[in-house]
Design an enzyme around this catalytic site. Structure first.
Site, short mmCIF file in Angstrom:
data_model
loop_
_atom_site.label_atom_id
_atom_site.label_comp_id
_atom_site.label_asym_id
_atom_site.label_seq_id
_atom_site.Cartn_x
_atom_site.Cartn_y
_atom_site.Cartn_z
N ASN A 393 -9.38 -8.60 -4.84
CA ASN A 393 -8.02 -9.13 -4.84
C ASN A 393 -7.91 -10.14 -3.70
OD1 ASN A 393 -5.24 -9.59 -4.85
ND2 ASN A 393 -4.78 -7.48 -5.44
N PRO A 395 -5.87 -12.87 -3.02
CA PRO A 395 -4.61 -13.17 -2.32
C PRO A 395 -4.22 -12.12 -1.28
CG PRO A 395 -4.38 -13.63 -4.66
CD PRO A 395 -5.68 -12.93 -4.49
N VAL A 396 -4.33 -10.84 -1.64
CA VAL A 396 -3.99 -9.78 -0.69
C VAL A 396 -4.99 -9.76 0.47
CG1 VAL A 396 -3.75 -7.29 -0.40
CG2 VAL A 396 -2.84 -8.40 -2.45
N HIS A 397 -6.26 -9.98 0.16
CA HIS A 397 -7.27 -10.00 1.23
C HIS A 397 -7.00 -11.13 2.22
CE1 HIS A 397 -11.09 -10.01 3.32
NE2 HIS A 397 -11.31 -11.25 2.91
N HIS A 430 0.61 1.14 -1.78
CA HIS A 430 0.22 1.79 -3.04
C HIS A 430 1.14 2.96 -3.36
CE1 HIS A 430 -3.50 -0.58 -2.90
NE2 HIS A 430 -3.74 -0.16 -4.13
N TYR A 492 5.01 14.83 -15.81
CA TYR A 492 5.20 15.59 -17.05
C TYR A 492 5.73 16.99 -16.74
CZ TYR A 492 4.03 17.95 -21.45
OH TYR A 492 4.09 18.68 -22.59
#
Length: 498
Positions: A393, A395-397, A430, A492
């Protein structure tokens, strides 16, 4: 002529007739084995030809021409002349060597052979992959039928067609965008101090995370998918606005250092276009503090701000429409794959989780292990966990490297603590993007990300090369599906357990 006559007319090689018939080597001097000087030659033997080099006053025969053009054994062809008796007696170039067709060599599948053309094997793997997925596709269709329903996607975002909480929440995000812009304008003209500006930015960024999460938790009509979408947009805005205020602060520091002209941001040097097209005029600080510049950055596919982005001289409308169509098509394709494959798999995994049937749980996990990424490099070749997270990833890096990791190193923090802090921030986001939309807090995503720290240390210390790459793949194949199933199971149980 009898055998005895041939013996008396030979080159003096005595022995039984059977031995004499097997002898095929020419004696020194080039005389054929069938006679002495000018003796007759045996019928049917190509070795009983005249010696190489024609006799004086005669022409070379066709056999001599063939002999003179022979290729050396090392070149891949057998010699036309047999080895001499002298070499046979000494054990060098004997009959066995002359008749042999095998050589000692490395296997083509061995790395020592230096062979690298495995295109056929790669094609075979692709064919097998296509056939195996085709079989899974047919099996899924036969078992469940067609489950793809584009209309059903709307219900994932809206519970009530007259209530659009996710859309309203996204619209409200403009308040935080304009708050960052006006704070930077006040700082540029010196109306407020740097300390006051820092406090305002901290308040704005903190509110950018707290306000949407509180709204998602308290509004009953907010669906999990709508919550994920809105919180994802707010998370991207948080990273963008943090980079925005950081870069403008660097520009003020340069201006205070009496830089005469700034044609590019501090971290990104100027790059001229090489295709011969017209180049946009560069903007210098504080000329960049406009609504147009701010919203261009908000919609740009990057998390790192700079005063002048490389761009084409005009808007390519046809190219833009084609990319927009592709985005909508692949989004619908992704939703269809989720409806057709992931939803039945997740539904079938509830019973194994409740009964703790580990074999069925593993089978469900492996069915969920799939996916592709965008804006990446060769993460599939990762031989360490840190290389994977730095390349899957981009852009995040880049954001973490520019605004978090390197500033910590400049302050004297060692690399391991800085990497741990990066994983800690990543683990927070996250969990933020999963727990708030689902309205439950289990910390599975947080613990999964923090588990990458000891895994990265272990792989980097004890595993190298292909072993490290295998460890990365195992963590990807097992880790992500485990987290997905744990959240689905808990959701659930909470909502449909009775």
């Amino acid at each position: 002529m009898t055998d005895a006559d041939e013996m008396s007319g030979g080159a003096g090689m005595a022995g039984p007739s059977s031995r004499r018939r097997r002898t095929t080597t020419a004696p020194p001097g080039g005389a054929p084995p069938g006679g002495a000087a000018g003796g007759g030659k045996g019928k049917g033997s190509k070795w009983n030809e005249p010696p190489p080099g024609p006799a004086k006053g005669t022409e070379a025969t066709a056999g001599q021409k063939k002999s003179s053009g022979r290729v050396d054994r090392e070149g891949g062809a057998l010699p036309l002349d047999p080895p001499s008796p002298k070499k046979s007696r000494s054990g060098e170039g004997g009959m066995d060597d002359w008749l042999s067709c095998h050589t000692l060599q490395e296997s083509l599948l061995s790395s020592a052979s230096g062979y690298s053309n495995y295109r056929g094997i790669l094609n075979w793997c692709v064919v097998m992959l296509v056939l195996s997925n085709a079989r899974l596709f047919l099996e899924n269709i036969i078992k469940y039928g067609i489950l793809v329903d584009p209309i059903q996607v709307v219900s994932l975002f809206l519970k009530d067609p007259y209530s659009w909480p996710a859309a309203c929440l996204i619209i409200v995000s403009n308040v935080f965008i304009l708050g960052a812009l006006y704070t930077e304008r006040r700082l540029a003209v010196g109306t407020i101090s740097e300390t006051t500006g820092l406090i305002l930015h901290i308040f704005n960024l903190t509110s950018l995370l707290i306000f949407p999460s509180t709204t998602v938790l308290t509004v009953p009509s907010m669906t999990p998918v709508g919550g994920v979408l809105s919180l994802g947009i707010y998370t991207v805005l948080f990273l963008k606005l943090y980079s925005y205020q950081d870069t403008n602060r660097w520009c003020r520091e340069i201006r205070r250092a009496k830089a005469k002209r700034l044609t590019r941001s501090y971290s990104c040097p100027s790059v001229t276009q090489s295709n011969g097209s017209a180049v946009h005029s560069n903007v210098s600080y504080p000329g960049n503090l406009t609504h147009r510049d701010m919203y261009y950055f908000v919609f740009a596919p990057t998390l790192c701000y700079q005063l002048n982005f490389p761009r084409s001289p005009r808007i390519r409308k046809r190219f833009l429409m084609r990319r927009l169509f592709e985005m909508l098509f692949f989004m619908q394709l992704l939703v269809g794959l989720i409806q057709q494959w992931m939803v039945p798999t997740i539904q079938n995994s509830m019973k194994p989780f409740q009964e703790m049937d580990f074999s069925r749980m593993v089978e469900r996990l492996l069915k969920l292990a799939f996916g592709d990424r965008e804006f990446y490099r060769d993460w599939w070749n990762s031989e360490s966990v840190t290389y994977f997270w730095a390349n899957w990833n981009i852009p995040v890096h880049k954001w973490c490297l520019r605004h978090f990791y390197k500033p910590m190193l400049r302050k004297g923090i060692n690399k391991f603590l800085a990497q741990t802090a990066v994983f800690l921030v990543s683990a927070f986001f996250h969990e933020y993007l999963v727990s708030f939309p689902l309205k439950m807090f289990r910390l599975w995503a947080f613990m999964g990300m923090m588990a990458q720290v000891p895994l990265a240390w272990f792989v980097g210390r004890y595993l190298n090369g292909n072993y490290g790459n295998a460890a990365v793949w195992i963590s990807l194949i097992i880790g992500q599906p485990v987290a997905v199933l744990m959240y689905v199971h808990d959701y659930y149980v909470i909502h449909y357990g009775t």
